[in-house]
Write a protein that holds these residues in place. Structure first.
Motif: not given
Length: 309
Positions: A108, A111-116, A118-119, A124, A127-128
């Protein structure tokens, strides 16, 4: 839980196991602890493998400690953990994540780190990416490794400063507090002599005569292993009997939550400095000190390549 860990690559197994232990330790310690103390407690708590205990030839760091510091960056960006001046803080979200177990917690956070990331990079495709794949090796992820190493060095530095202060006696710590006040622009006409018990330890003025406000009335407690109780704060409040008096309580330890609340709600101006704030202020005003005062707690600054993250 163990089956989930066994499915992970060795570096992630170590990260999940030790990050989970970190969160449990912080929760049991009231939500915060010096990073070095967290490491020491994990060493006692977890069964570390010989692979984890190996030392990197290039850096001299222990493998499991480097892996843990590396993945705390994920936890920080996920909002589970905070670090400041060598202290690790467990957030409310971090405490909730304990219920996920070691493997799911790490997944978890990642995932949140990669989302950060990516933003931040507007990429993008990050994120995948599947988190089931082997993560980028620590040595290859230069930015995150660099940040982790800087955190580790800062924690070691703060731990060394705290240990140095701990080795001093009560009067030496009192003199350090007076030196800090002088560096901040105050005059210190009164510093309690040895043998005097009770009352004020330091009086500090804005000017040599004490004609202008604020006038600081200071109590100093050298208690590195304990918390200052609320009764001590109330005793200082009772000594603030003139307009313009400000009470300053400095400790080489910490304050109880009741002490902090009493200071906030007091009808008098009370300021509390625990060991972490004291060190932060010492670092900030160090360059303004006379050489004699610097020698009470000498520091040496070193500049490292930073990061824009």
């Amino acid at each position: 839980m163990n089956n989930d860990l066994e499915k992970l690559a060795p570096s992630k197994q170590s990260a999940a196991k030790n990050l989970f232990a970190t969160f449990e330790i912080l929760k049991n310690e009231g939500g915060q602890l010096l990073g070095k103390q967290v490491i020491d407690k994990i060493r006692e708590k977890n069964n570390l493998t010989s692979w984890e205990k190996e030392v990197y030839e290039k850096t001299g760091y222990v493998r499991w400690e480097s892996i843990l510091h590396f993945y705390t960056i994920d936890a920080i960006k996920a909002g589970f953990l905070r670090k400041n001046k060598g202290i690790w803080y467990l957030t409310e979200e971090g405490e909730k994540s304990i219920s996920l177990g070691p493997a799911k917690m790490l997944e978890t956070a990642s995932k949140l780190y990669r989302s950060w990331a990516a933003d931040k990079k507007d990429n993008k495709s990050l994120k995948n990416d599947s988190l089931e794949n082997e993560p980028i090796e620590l040595e290859e992820n230069q930015t995150q490794s660099q940040k982790a190493n800087l955190d580790l060095l800062e924690e070691q530095a703060i731990a060394g400063i705290k240990e140095y202060i701990r080795s001093k006696n009560a009067y030496e710590f009192q003199d350090m507090v007076a030196a800090l006040l002088r560096a901040m622009g105050y005059h210190t006409p009164f510093i309690s002599p040895k043998g005097k018990d009770g009352g004020l330890d330091i009086i500090a003025y804005n000017d040599p005569l004490g004609a202008t406000t604020p006038r600081l009335k200071v109590q100093v407690k050298h208690r590195p292993d304990s918390s200052v109780p609320v009764d001590d704060i109330r005793s200082l409040t009772g000594l603030l009997n003139k307009d313009g008096d400000i009470g300053l309580f400095v400790t080489s330890g910490v304050f109880t939550s009741e002490s902090e609340r009493s200071a906030r709600e007091s009808h008098r101006h009370i300021r509390l400095l625990d060991i972490n704030i004291f060190i932060e202020l010492w670092q900030e005003f160090y360059t303004k000190m006379e050489d004699e005062d610097k020698n009470m707690l000498p520091l040496h600054s070193i500049y490292f390549l930073g990061s824009n993250d």
